[in-house]
Design a protein around this motif. Structure first.
Motif, PDB file in Angstrom:
ATOM      1  N   ASP A   1      24.271   2.099  -9.129  1.00 16.42           N
ATOM      2  CA  ASP A   1      23.830   1.916 -10.513  1.00 16.42           C
ATOM      3  C   ASP A   1      24.056   3.166 -11.357  1.00 16.42           C
ATOM      4  N   GLU A   2      23.972   4.339 -10.749  1.00 18.50           N
ATOM      5  CA  GLU A   2      24.085   5.578 -11.512  1.00 18.50           C
ATOM      6  C   GLU A   2      25.534   5.970 -11.767  1.00 18.50           C
TER       7      GLU A   2
ATOM      8  N   TRP B   1      31.659   2.345  -5.954  1.00 20.65           N
ATOM      9  CA  TRP B   1      31.273   1.563  -4.788  1.00 20.65           C
ATOM     10  C   TRP B   1      30.601   2.472  -3.776  1.00 20.65           C
ATOM     11  N   THR B   2      29.542   1.975  -3.184  1.00 19.03           N
ATOM     12  CA  THR B   2      28.888   2.699  -2.108  1.00 19.03           C
ATOM     13  C   THR B   2      28.585   1.718  -0.991  1.00 19.03           C
TER      14      THR B   2
END
Length: 581
Positions: A431-432, A436-437
């Motif tokens: 979100d920050e 992609w994580t």
């Protein structure tokens, strides 16, 4: 036993009448009956009544007059049967008592800051005097339950051919979903170890090393906000095995869970455990750790409302609903709407079907007969809608479903529902950063055939990640790991990690993957969450001997605490002045 005692306080029975015994423990309570003095002596096994009779042993009665609550005592005397009217059916030793011939005050106690039988003591006070809190039956039971479960886990793991291997706590930080605790090093000022969030990479190295089946009860550290199911430090059953299929990993954990249930005398869940895909869980329950002890499943209304005259439905990417088995009043609906807003909803649309089958709702006039037929429910029920992005709808209805389950008494507390959640996404948006994580961790292997999606279409790449859920609590997670260096680097690239960054953070691990790494997979089960569920506790602090408070403090020792300038200088650390508020 020892010279201090012949047996434990809770072991005496009617068959022991006539024995001479020595017991030791704490004075739970003392009662003076104008001559005879009665003392309930307690240890971890239970309590037994001591009787000091001045006609039998005058000196003993004199000592007994001085006894107060929580004095440590040693008493010697004869076990006798109580009279029929004096039997205490509430304790195991209630048919007997000990007529004292000698009594020794081993250790005195000051007046306690709280009474051990008071259930209303506030947690900060309990934790400040945790060594007293741990004397209570509840805490004794929980810690001994934990020991029984750990014993069962170890027995199951070793029966299945796993070996217990220790891994270091001081290591290089790795991204695993939480902040690391950093540890300064006096010999190398300005450099830091990280306390291991888990033994993740080390256990993967054990597979490269050919250990084949590893486990340990590992202590892990994570700098994250504390909640009912989270602490800075916690234990997990950590395991890894080489050349496994996903089903083989799941089978290992199922055997552990069943052994734990059996060890504490509970009926274990039937194997194989129920399995549910991630997408299905989010659609039907709005959660990846669903409580399936009650129905109240979420249903999709997106397609049927695409052309709705109700603009909120027609314009929303996702429309879903849940049918509550109650016709709510306006006041009740108002409270439910406020609840939904707390979880991010803009509002909560509804259709109330009264006992006659009539629909009352301000949105009914905007809905077609086709829509009304699709949402038709039993008389005496309410259809509750959420319309927003898919993620928001899942979040709101997932929370609302649990709220309704509790409020309406729908949860069957007699059931134990253990299930697997499978086929998670490999990636999610941060979100920050917008990048992609990972969903699980960056060492999770994609589902076979999804390797090509990693960089081309990461949103649709699925992973070989699996979670174990018990009654709505996530017990732990695991996955089949990436065992090829090129695939691991591909995942790093999809996460926006440059080649240089990947080498700096994981060069040693990537090197190991080039040295003949076998396919491998594993799991980590949260011990405290597991034990808390067995104990019927809603907060894991109740099964941890010395936990931290929600603010991250230890009321017992006063930690964390400031240190000296000399110590900071020795470590090469300089503190910045805190901004004045």
């Amino acid at each position: 036993m020892t010279g201090w005692r012949d047996l434990y306080c809770g072991e005496l029975r009617a068959a022991d009448a006539g024995r001479r015994v020595t017991v030791a423990g704490w004075a739970a309570r003392r009662r003076d009956h104008g001559g005879l003095i009665f003392i309930d002596l307690r240890d971890h096994t239970g309590a037994v009544q001591l009787v000091a009779n001045p006609e039998r042993a005058p000196e003993t009665a004199t000592v007994a007059h001085d006894v107060r609550a929580e004095f440590v005592l040693r008493g010697e005397g004869e076990v006798v049967l109580r009279g029929p009217d004096a039997v205490n059916p509430n304790i195991a030793t209630g048919e007997v008592e000990i007529q004292l011939d000698a009594l020794e005050i081993v250790s005195r106690s000051e007046p306690l800051p709280f009474q051990l039988d008071d259930d209303g003591v506030e947690e900060p006070l309990r934790l400040r005097y945790r060594y007293l809190d741990l004397r209570r039956d509840r805490m004794q039971r929980n810690l001994r339950l934990s020991a029984d479960i750990i014993r069962a886990i170890r027995g199951s793991m070793e029966e299945q051919g796993f070996i217990d291997v220790w891994t270091p706590s001081m290591t290089l930080g790795t991204p695993e979903g939480a902040r690391d605790f950093l540890l300064p090093v006096r010999l190398q000022p300005g450099r830091f170890f990280a306390l291991a969030q888990s033994p993740q990479l080390f256990k993967q190295l054990f597979m490269v090393a050919g250990l084949d089946r590893y486990y340990q009860i590992a202590t892990c550290w994570r700098d994250e906000d504390l909640r009912a199911d989270r602490q800075f430090e916690f234990r997990q059953l950590d395991l890894e095995l080489a050349f496994p299929t996903r089903d083989e990993v799941l089978d290992v954990l199922e055997r552990v869970v069943v052994a734990s249930f059996e060890a504490v005398g509970r009926t274990p869940p039937r194997r194989p455990f129920r399995r549910l895909g991630y997408a299905d869980a989010m659609l039907r329950y709005g959660s990846d750790k669903p409580d399936v002890r009650f129905a109240l499943e979420i249903q999709d209304a997106t397609e049927v409302t695409r052309d709705s005259q109700f603009g909120v439905f027609a314009g929303a990417p996702t429309v879903r609903y849940v049918v509550a088995p109650r016709a709510f009043s306006r006041a009740e609906l108002g409270r439910l709407e406020e609840f939904a807003k707390e979880w991010g909803a803009k509002g909560l649309a509804y259709l109330v079907i009264d006992e006659t089958g009539e629909v009352r709702s301000p949105i009914a006039k905007f809905l077609s007969e086709r829509e009304l037929d699709a949402f038709r429910a039993e008389p005496g029920s309410t259809v509750l809608f959420a319309a927003d992005s898919q993620a928001m709808v899942e979040r709101v209805l997932g929370a609302l479903r649990l709220h309704l389950g509790a409020e309406l008494g729908l949860v069957d507390e007699t059931r134990d529902e253990v299930l697997w959640i499978l086929d998670f996404p490999l990636f999610q948006r941060d979100d920050e950063t917008g990048r992609w994580t990972f969903v699980h961790h960056p060492f999770t292997s994609p589902v076979e055939g999804h390797e090509e999606l990693i960089e081309r279409d990461p949103a649709n790449a699925l992973s070989q990640h699996y979670d174990l859920v018990w009654n709505g609590w996530e017990l732990g997670s695991g996955s089949i790991r990436i065992h090829r260096q090129e695939l691991q680097e591909q995942v790093f690239r999809a996460m926006g990690m440059s080649e240089e960054e990947g080498r700096a953070k994981f060069g040693w691990f990537l090197e190991a993957l080039r040295m003949g790494a076998p396919p491998h997979g594993g799991f980590a089960l949260g011990i405290e969450r597991f034990v808390a569920l067995f104990a019927g506790e809603s907060n894991i602090r109740e099964v941890i001997p010395f936990p931290k408070t929600a603010s991250g403090s230890d009321p017992l020792t006063g930690a964390p605490a400031a240190t000296t300038q000399e110590r900071l200088a020795e470590l090469g650390i300089q503190l910045r002045p805190q901004a004045q508020s």
